[in-house]
Design a protein around this motif. Sequence first.
Motif: not given
Length: 343
Positions: A22-25, A104-105, A110-113
């Motif tokens: 899905t785009p941007y997912a 994933v959301d 952000l947590q991964w980054a």
Amino acid sequence: MVEAAVCVEAGETVRVERMETTPYAFYRLRFRSRTAGQGYWAVFPFDADGNEMRADTHSTVYASDDWLDHETCFRGLPGAVAVELGFRGMTTSVEIEDIEIEPVDNAWVLQWADALYATVPPIAFEPAADRHRLIPKTMERLRAGETIRVVMLGDSISQDTCHSYYDLLVEKMYPGADLQLVPSIDGGKGCWYYLDDKLFQSYVVDQKPELLMVGTHSERHGIGPVEQLLERARAELNCEVMVVSGPMGDDFRVADDDMSDVACRARDHVPRRREFAAEQKELCARLGVEYLDLSNAWLDYLAASGKPYHWFHRDAGHANDRAKQVLARFMERYFAPVEEDGE
């Protein structure tokens, strides 16, 4: 979820089954690898007509003597309805097993980054105090929490910057804002390429930018085409325009006594890049165009990093996930509110 075990020979690319996106997912990718050298993982997007799109996502399969766990992510691209996951061996074969892909959301990304950025030296980049002056509408809409369509025009370096997912970091600073990044990319191509009428239409006009970011890494014809493209964009488009000088490129940190062709080219890399960045800065000042110098920011960061040769590279000149997070923090620092923004 994708379950597969593959062995990829050196110089070979193997793709596993296609999956819908899905785009941007966002999607989390996990796998285990074993390779004496280094390899790639890549995600190849496809549009609704089954055509493969150019803005693919690449990063590193790291070398290890035993099985190594990888956890990373990728995003569904605008205009894409599916992807194929692929792996490539470089100088040695690569074994891959236990592949998993799941949605994933943004919070997970952000947590991964943040966790990945914590493993690299922090940036010391301080963007100009008068930044944002020439993109007032963009900044006003960010502060108002609106959606902004950002078309990133350029080559694979612009693509890597787009795939750093810096937009999530920017959106945290401007509640409600939505930076919709659109990679408008052709590998190894610069402004000289996009000046062609048909290409300008498809890569620029048809993408409907509200902010056009012109990446300038692959500029084999110098500053002239950059000026031509900026003038054309401002004349034909109803959007704000900025130039982003290209980061990454060769890892220039070679031994002083290494006189090989590779080392000599690497040493020549820095003065050429700094000279071209200075030309871009002068041009943008003359035209009244916003300029973000990521070229010098990256050169300075790499020189001070203290990390091993090619630690940030997936190949000779491109970013792996580590470097992408450095690029994301450069962009975050640039878009951060300043006093002139009324903060």
